[in-house]
Design a protein around this motif. Sequence first.
Motif, PDB file in Angstrom:
ATOM      1  N   ALA A   7      -1.796   0.266  22.839  1.00 21.50           N
ATOM      2  CA  ALA A   7      -1.402  -0.674  23.890  1.00 21.50           C
ATOM      3  C   ALA A   7      -0.798  -1.941  23.288  1.00 21.50           C
ATOM      4  N   SER A   8      -0.003  -1.777  22.238  1.00 22.28           N
ATOM      5  CA  SER A   8       0.679  -2.910  21.613  1.00 22.28           C
ATOM      6  C   SER A   8       2.027  -2.438  21.095  1.00 22.28           C
ATOM      7  N   GLY A   9       2.988  -3.333  21.076  1.00 24.39           N
ATOM      8  CA  GLY A   9       4.316  -2.958  20.609  1.00 24.39           C
ATOM      9  C   GLY A   9       4.308  -2.501  19.164  1.00 24.39           C
ATOM     10  N   GLY A  10       3.659  -3.277  18.304  1.00 25.17           N
ATOM     11  CA  GLY A  10       3.603  -2.907  16.903  1.00 25.17           C
ATOM     12  C   GLY A  10       2.860  -1.604  16.681  1.00 25.17           C
TER      13      GLY A  10
ATOM     14  N   GLU B 147      -2.730  -2.428  34.335  1.00 27.46           N
ATOM     15  CA  GLU B 147      -2.231  -1.310  35.123  1.00 27.46           C
ATOM     16  C   GLU B 147      -1.059  -0.602  34.439  1.00 27.46           C
ATOM     17  N   HIS B 148      -0.495  -1.224  33.386  1.00 24.55           N
ATOM     18  CA  HIS B 148       0.642  -0.627  32.676  1.00 24.55           C
ATOM     19  C   HIS B 148       0.221   0.136  31.413  1.00 24.55           C
ATOM     20  N   THR B 149      -1.042   0.099  31.056  1.00 27.22           N
ATOM     21  CA  THR B 149      -1.500   0.755  29.824  1.00 27.22           C
ATOM     22  C   THR B 149      -1.403   2.274  29.937  1.00 27.22           C
ATOM     23  N   HIS B 150      -0.927   2.912  28.867  1.00 26.25           N
ATOM     24  CA  HIS B 150      -0.960   4.378  28.808  1.00 26.25           C
ATOM     25  C   HIS B 150      -2.401   4.810  28.540  1.00 26.25           C
TER      26      HIS B 150
ATOM     27  N   ALA C 108       1.316  10.759  28.491  1.00 24.21           N
ATOM     28  CA  ALA C 108       2.206   9.645  28.820  1.00 24.21           C
ATOM     29  C   ALA C 108       2.574   8.858  27.566  1.00 24.21           C
ATOM     30  N   LEU C 109       1.601   8.675  26.686  1.00 24.49           N
ATOM     31  CA  LEU C 109       1.878   7.950  25.454  1.00 24.49           C
ATOM     32  C   LEU C 109       2.860   8.716  24.574  1.00 24.49           C
TER      33      LEU C 109
ATOM     34  N   GLU D  84       3.690  -5.449  29.242  1.00 24.15           N
ATOM     35  CA  GLU D  84       2.425  -5.909  29.828  1.00 24.15           C
ATOM     36  C   GLU D  84       1.327  -4.841  29.721  1.00 24.15           C
ATOM     37  N   GLU D  85       1.335  -4.088  28.651  1.00 22.80           N
ATOM     38  CA  GLU D  85       0.376  -2.997  28.511  1.00 22.80           C
ATOM     39  C   GLU D  85      -0.976  -3.458  27.977  1.00 22.80           C
ATOM     40  N   HIS D  86      -0.987  -4.637  27.357  1.00 16.05           N
ATOM     41  CA  HIS D  86      -2.263  -5.192  26.893  1.00 16.05           C
ATOM     42  C   HIS D  86      -2.607  -6.508  27.575  1.00 16.05           C
TER      43      HIS D  86
END
Length: 272
Positions: free
Chosen positions: A157-160, A187-190, A195-196, A213-215
């Motif tokens: 749940a992070s870009g990096g 609500e945007h977290t895989h 899905a991931l 906004e996943e984290h």
Amino acid sequence: MQDAVTTTRRRGRPSASGGAEGGGEVQSLDRAIALLEVLALSDGMTLSEVARRAELPTSTVHRLLTTLERRGLVGHEAETGHWMVGLGLFRIGSAYLRIRKLPEIARALIRELSHGVNETVNLSLIDGPHLICVAQVESHAAVRAFFRIGGDLPIHASGGGKAILAAMSVEARRAWLGDDQLKRFTEHTHVSRRALQVDLASISERGFSIDDEEHTPGMRCVAAAVLDEWREPVGALSISAPVVRMPPERIADLGIRVREAAQRLTTRYSGL
């Protein structure tokens, strides 16, 4: 007394005027390095091929290669007549692998990237299921992204973290993620691996990840992986900003910027 003063210089240093012999030694060194660079691009070359590539006389090239061979820096196959880089060169080069530190190598680059986009730039390394921020240059904007140095983020749940996962082999990725259900942060977290995996495939194609906004609600991030000499991910560069300063139309531009910066850092770190 005057003669003694004018001829005295620091031990180990050449005279200011140099000299034909000193200049010749420097030229020979420069040519020898050029030959090593030529040989490094091939699995083996004949003497005439090396001379042609280096644009030097064959006799000069043979003399230099023979000297380098005695030092173990190049090798020579009598059967084929091919010259190639030697084991001694590997020993010298491997010394760099022992002392290199990614945060130190990246320091100037992340500062340049942050100033260029006026957003917070992070360098992160992976540690188990978490991403650890090891270096950062903050934006000067009043409202900006901030992550504590040494703080951790979930890898899924992070870009990096996603940039690193996308650069991993399937087997390595499976080992890092494990078999448990992915934790939800927004609500945007895989939360499903399917899905991931779809997201990771897209990341592989475009060369950078997007944390939408996943984290953290209200925050977006784009990131790209940094690779070692085996093309395996060792870390990630990321640009983070509030959603209001990273609208969809800006994501592509920032993504390209972070991808190019990660490629430059990869070259500085591993030579790729």
